[in-house]
Write an enzyme that holds these catalytic residues in place. Structure first.
Site, PDB file in Angstrom:
ATOM      1  CG  HIS A  49       0.450   2.932  13.835  1.00 44.69           C
ATOM      2  ND1 HIS A  49      -0.860   2.702  14.141  1.00 44.69           N
ATOM      3  CD2 HIS A  49       0.465   3.417  12.567  1.00 44.69           C
ATOM      4  CE1 HIS A  49      -1.622   3.060  13.111  1.00 44.69           C
ATOM      5  NE2 HIS A  49      -0.840   3.488  12.142  1.00 44.69           N
ATOM      6  CG  ASP A  53       3.999  -2.724  14.251  1.00 47.06           C
ATOM      7  OD1 ASP A  53       2.896  -2.192  14.494  1.00 47.06           O
ATOM      8  OD2 ASP A  53       5.088  -2.143  14.446  1.00 47.06           O
ATOM      9  N   GLY A  54       0.961  -3.713  13.236  1.00 49.45           N
ATOM     10  CA  GLY A  54      -0.377  -4.082  13.696  1.00 49.45           C
ATOM     11  C   GLY A  54      -1.355  -4.351  12.569  1.00 49.45           C
ATOM     12  CD  GLU A  63      -2.505  -1.476   2.590  1.00 46.67           C
ATOM     13  OE1 GLU A  63      -2.319  -0.679   3.530  1.00 46.67           O
ATOM     14  OE2 GLU A  63      -3.160  -2.530   2.705  1.00 46.67           O
ATOM     15  CD  GLU A  78      -3.575  -4.746   5.495  1.00 41.44           C
ATOM     16  OE1 GLU A  78      -4.754  -5.156   5.516  1.00 41.44           O
ATOM     17  OE2 GLU A  78      -3.297  -3.530   5.532  1.00 41.44           O
TER      18      GLU A  78
END
Lengths: 367, 324
Positions: free
Chosen positions: B129, B84-85, B29, B60
């Site tokens: 984040h 990461d999240g 993205e 994702e």
């Protein structure tokens, strides 16, 4: 849009030509009709033998496709060898059309493998058990075809497409919807072939959606086509048209083959708890193999000698499946360790030694 | 050789990988025109085109799932997960498909896919984040997991990850993106799975990775002032773990502290502690100490400084290993 499915072959075997986007579908030559009939008969034999093998304890499980032979053979025969096919776990008829050895379909359900064939050798990917996951792999593969420049060249020896199978249940998975978004936005050479067999185990289609499967494609911006899934000629024609369009660079199509699986979800399921036998009877009257047989007979495309020969071939296939199933070798005990990574990591090598010693000690004790 | 930030080193590594192999395709993205939210892919779409640097729809699972399909078609995709999240919608594809495919195919086929994920806290971010999800991946058979701590390692490891026929989860400590270090574009890289001894020592071993590497080096410097000699090991590869380097060190020092930002329970520190007690029990002078994030969700950023393992907490752990 019309929700009346495209149908060329009525349940009584009457053929009606129909003009599709690529021109009139049919007439189909007698050799082609006999071949399609044979594919469906052999597919059903694979299914029947596998169920029997499960009952005898030779297989742990079998997902039957009874009633879906026309959808699978029609779609399977529409693809060229260069097209790439992504199955769910019920595409035994498509596997047959892709020349995958039917014995190798049994390994997954006998517990001798989690795959069973080389995904590259027949352009037929491995069965995928997680519902909808393969739709995104198909999208990625189609992205690869675009990057290879193998779409829209007009060269039939070069252009190719992806044919991905899915069921009505998978339409509720987020990943399937992502696949639709990606395929549409990039106008990918891909055909989504949905066998709407109306039940996801005990969940009827009404649990998944309030509109027909094919209609859903509109919202994503590509055509949806509804076909009689028990009509092998309609399935073949619609899938050929859609694959031609995809190879020409016109983007994706969603085909809904409206059908019914007359057996429970798998041999472990009990469909008497959630659906009626009368529904099953109604669909048995629309049997895909019987309707093409009637057409073969009434049109004179096949005679008694042909059917006798086919029966012998069918019996031979059954025998080969029974023998082949029992002869499937157990995988070597180290196979999981060796197939996890390209090179065995040190920690895993240690665990393999531990396992090998344990297995050897067990064999020693057994002696 | 010139001082370069890790984000720029990653950019150079990806550029080099794309020059070396035209089947390398980046998907993520905002990675094209924008160059990624951390600018790691800055300029790559301009130079390699939008078929090789793909601005993906938001999804994702689609990023990783389509990368799997591209790999099946013979490409070498590199995915970028934005934070990461946000990797969790892709976990189905990573765990049930990417990690298992080679095993399912009985070794006949591999999926050379890299999944790049900016990880870790300390940047004053909002929820999702600042997370450290490495243990999920390290627990998943079939994946390799790496985490560079320096620009040179980032450059080398990203190129090696792209060349790997095994899928690689590539964790980028975002706190380190703009730290500068020397970068030699033609240096011979160390093997991926080798941990690195960044500072030799005799009294205690400190094992860590990613953004905590500078913390561990600072701890070693302070230890030296206090007359203790600390050895610092940068794990680099979190799966598989380079036991040999850790065990060799602990057999000499007799003391081990493992530090990571991720929560403690069932984390990498637990695995390392288990292996060390199993294989170097009689060398240990003290119980293995873990300095980690706590077993809570990542806190609001005003609390993160004390929540994250810092120099003082690691020093306290070192002290505890000398109490026995």
């Amino acid at each position: 849009m019309s929700t009346e499915p495209l149908s060329l072959l009525a349940p009584d075997g009457t053929f009606t030509a129909h003009a599709g986007p690529a021109g009139p579908a049919g007439p189909f030559g007698p050799a082609e009709l006999r071949a399609l009939h044979r594919d469906m008969v052999m597919t059903r034999r694979i299914d029947t033998e596998a169920i029997a093998l499960q009952r005898q304890g030779e297989l742990g499980l079998w997902p039957s496709l009874l009633g879906q032979e026309a959808a699978q053979v029609g779609a399977g025969r529409a693809a060229t060898p260069r097209d790439v096919v992504f199955p769910t776990y019920r595409e035994h008829g498509v596997a047959w059309c892709r020349d995958v050895d039917p014995v190798s379909l049994l390994g997954l359900f006998r517990g001798t493998t989690l795959g069973g064939w080389d995904p590259a050798s027949n352009n037929f990917q491995l069965y995928t058990l997680v519902i909808g996951a393969q739709t995104l792999h198909a999208v990625g593969y189609a992205m690869g075809i675009v990057r290879d420049g193998d779409v829209g060249t007009g060269d039939p020896g070069r252009d190719r497409a992806v044919l991905v199978f899915l069921g009505d249940g998978s339409l509720s998975e987020g990943e399937t919807n992502e696949a639709f978004v990606w395929a549409a936005a990039q106008s990918l050479p891909i055909v989504f072939f949905c066998q709407n067999n109306q039940w996801a185990i005990s969940s009827p289609y009404s649990v998944q959606s309030r509109v027909p499967v094919a209609q859903r494609a509109q919202g994503f911006g590509f055509p949806g086509v509804r076909v009689d899934g028990n009509d092998v000629l309609a399935c073949l024609s619609a899938t050929r048209d859609a694959l031609d369009s995809a190879r020409a660079g016109n983007g994706p199509t969603l085909i809904e083959a409206f059908t019914y699986c007359r057996n429970p979800h798998t041999t472990s399921d009990d469909d008497g708890r959630y659906r009626s036998g009368s529904e099953n009877d109604a669909w048995a009257a629309r049997d895909p193999i019987e309707r093409l047989r009637r057409h073969l007979v009434s049109s004179g495309a096949a005679d008694a000698a042909h059917f006798a020969k086919l029966e012998a071939q069918e019996r031979a296939l059954g025998e080969r499946l029974r023998t082949g199933c029992r002869a499937l070798p157990d995988p070597p005990p180290d196979s999981s360790f060796r197939n996890t990574y390209v090179d065995l990591p040190a920690e895993l090598a240690g665990q393999l030694s531990e396992h090998t010693e344990f297995v050897a000690a067990g064999q020693e004790d057994a002696r | 050789m010139s001082p370069t930030a890790m984000a720029h080193a990653l950019n150079a590594g990806l550029r080099r990988a794309m020059e070396d192999d035209d089947r390398v395709v980046l998907i993520g993205e905002d990675i094209g025109r924008l160059g990624g939210v951390f600018r790691v892919t800055d300029g790559l779409q301009k130079d390699f085109g939008d078929l090789r640097v793909v601005d993906s729809p938001l999804g994702e699972a689609g990023i990783v799932g389509s990368a799997i399909g591209l790999a099946m078609a013979g490409y070498r995709p590199v995915c970028e997960i934005q934070f990461d999240g946000f990797v969790f919608p892709a976990m189905n594809q990573i765990v049930t498909q990417l990690a298992k495919y080679r095993h399912r195919a009985e070794g006949r086929a591999s999926l050379p896919v890299v999944v790049r994920i900016p990880v870790g806290g300390g940047i004053g971010a909002i929820e999702h984040h600042s997370e450290s999800p490495e243990a999920y991946f390290a627990h998943t058979a079939g994946l390799k997991v790496v985490c560079p701590s320096s620009p040179q390692d980032a450059y080398d490891l990203v190129r090696q990850a792209v060349r790997s026929d095994d899928p690689v989860v590539f964790l980028e400590p975002k706190r380190s993106y703009w730290r500068k270090g020397e970068l030699d574009l033609d240096a011979v890289p160390a093997p991926v799975e080798r941990a690195r001894v960044l500072r030799a020592g005799d009294d205690v071993t400190v094992v860590t990775y990613g953004a905590l590497v500078p913390v561990a080096l600072e701890v070693a410097r302070i230890c030296a002032e206090e007359g203790r000699s600390a050895e610092v090991i940068d794990l680099r590869c979190l799966s598989p773990i380079d036991d040999a380097t850790i065990l060799d060190s602990v057999r000499r020092t007799g003391r081990l502290v493992v530090a990571h930002e991720a929560s403690r329970t069932a984390g990498l520190g637990a695995e390392i502690a288990a292996r060390v007690q199993d294989r170097a029990f009689y060398s240990l002078e003290a119980p293995v100490q873990r300095v980690t994030g706590y077993d809570t969700p990542y806190p609001p950023s005003r609390l993160e400084e004390d929540w994250l393992p810092g120099v003082d907490r690691v020093l306290d752990a070192v002290d505890r290993t000398f109490e026995h």
